[in-house]
Design a protein around this motif. Structure first.
Motif, PDB file in Angstrom:
ATOM      1  N   ASN A   1      73.328 -11.480 -40.318  1.00  0.00           N
ATOM      2  CA  ASN A   1      74.261 -12.292 -39.540  1.00  0.00           C
ATOM      3  C   ASN A   1      73.824 -12.606 -38.114  1.00  0.00           C
ATOM      4  O   ASN A   1      73.821 -13.773 -37.724  1.00  0.00           O
ATOM      5  N   ASP A   2      73.486 -11.604 -37.339  1.00  0.00           N
ATOM      6  CA  ASP A   2      73.151 -11.863 -35.939  1.00  0.00           C
ATOM      7  C   ASP A   2      72.277 -10.740 -35.388  1.00  0.00           C
ATOM      8  O   ASP A   2      71.965  -9.784 -36.079  1.00  0.00           O
ATOM      9  N   LEU A   3      71.897 -10.891 -34.120  1.00  0.00           N
ATOM     10  CA  LEU A   3      71.045  -9.914 -33.444  1.00  0.00           C
ATOM     11  C   LEU A   3      71.817  -9.171 -32.356  1.00  0.00           C
ATOM     12  O   LEU A   3      71.233  -8.740 -31.375  1.00  0.00           O
ATOM     13  N   SER A   4      73.115  -9.005 -32.553  1.00  0.00           N
ATOM     14  CA  SER A   4      73.952  -8.395 -31.520  1.00  0.00           C
ATOM     15  C   SER A   4      73.624  -6.920 -31.289  1.00  0.00           C
ATOM     16  O   SER A   4      74.007  -6.360 -30.257  1.00  0.00           O
TER      17      SER A   4
ATOM     18  N   PHE B   1      63.997 -14.335 -34.028  1.00  0.00           N
ATOM     19  CA  PHE B   1      65.186 -14.935 -34.641  1.00  0.00           C
ATOM     20  C   PHE B   1      65.378 -14.354 -36.042  1.00  0.00           C
ATOM     21  O   PHE B   1      64.533 -13.599 -36.548  1.00  0.00           O
TER      22      PHE B   1
END
Length: 226
Positions: free
Chosen positions: A27-30, A43
């Protein structure tokens, strides 16, 4: 569902290993802090972490870790003729701290250049570095030096890279004992007289096309803390 999940301390009493964090990069790189020199780019693509790097990159897991723990991940150095496709430098830091700051990211001006990490205190493996000619283990003491024992400087082809081949890396940080395994085979097994028992983990690389997947941190039972 969150990519990285912290399990409450009530689970730590179990006698078996307990998952602390995991990230499948869907989903994301949080959960990550990226320090990368231009013109590199980091990414997510098709459920994997992709690092295209020219001049230096460290991707830190933002949660501080404390041993005894096991860190697992899968990594592939891509060589398909692209501008970043140099097969070298699947590297990582663990138990990293700043000797003068309680948080590794306080007053942080690092931009991915390798020399900026020399003052830190940490363990480091450079797997298939120097154009895929060496694999080395170092313990950075936090004074800018980077000592490497002769037995921790390997050049045997079995400890180097095959392009486009996924490696399963395991790091066991069990108090004084630090182990680094590739595909289940021990590469380094070091007993530290002054062990680093907590700190941050980071993927470290330079000038390549690196793909990471299935990051997993496990809390090991206290009996394994050697």
């Amino acid at each position: 569902m969150k990519l990285a999940t912290f399990l409450t301390c009530s689970t730590f009493c179990h006698a078996s290993p307990t998952t602390l964090y995991k990230d499948t990069f869907e989903n994301d790189l949080s959960q990550w802090i990226i320090e990368q020199a231009p013109p590199g780019n980091t990414f997510l693509k098709k459920g994997k972490l992709v690092i295209l790097d020219a001049s230096g990159c460290t991707v830190w897991f933002k949660h501080k870790l404390k041993g005894p723990i096991k860190i697992d991940f899968e990594a592939t150095l891509v060589d398909q003729g692209g501008p970043y496709d140099r097969v070298s430098d699947l590297n990582c830091f663990w138990m990293a701290t700043h000797p003068k700051q309680p948080n590794l990211f306080t007053q942080n001006s690092r931009t991915g250049t390798f020399t900026q990490y020399h003052p830190l205190r940490l363990y480091y493996v450079g797997y298939g570095a120097n154009h895929n000619t060496t694999t080395r283990f170092r313990r950075y003491p936090g004074d800018g030096t980077r000592p490497c024992l002769p037995q921790h400087d390997l050049s045997d082809p079995q400890f180097l890279h095959t392009p486009n081949t996924t490696l399963k890396i395991t790091i066991l940080s069990e108090g004084a004992r630090q182990r680094y395994l590739c595909n289940g085979k021990t590469v380094f097994d070091y007993t530290d007289p002054s062990p680093l028992t907590e700190g941050w983990f980071g993927f470290r690389t330079v000038n390549n096309h690196l793909v990471i997947d299935n990051f997993h941190v496990t809390l090991l039972p206290p009996a394994n803390n050697k």
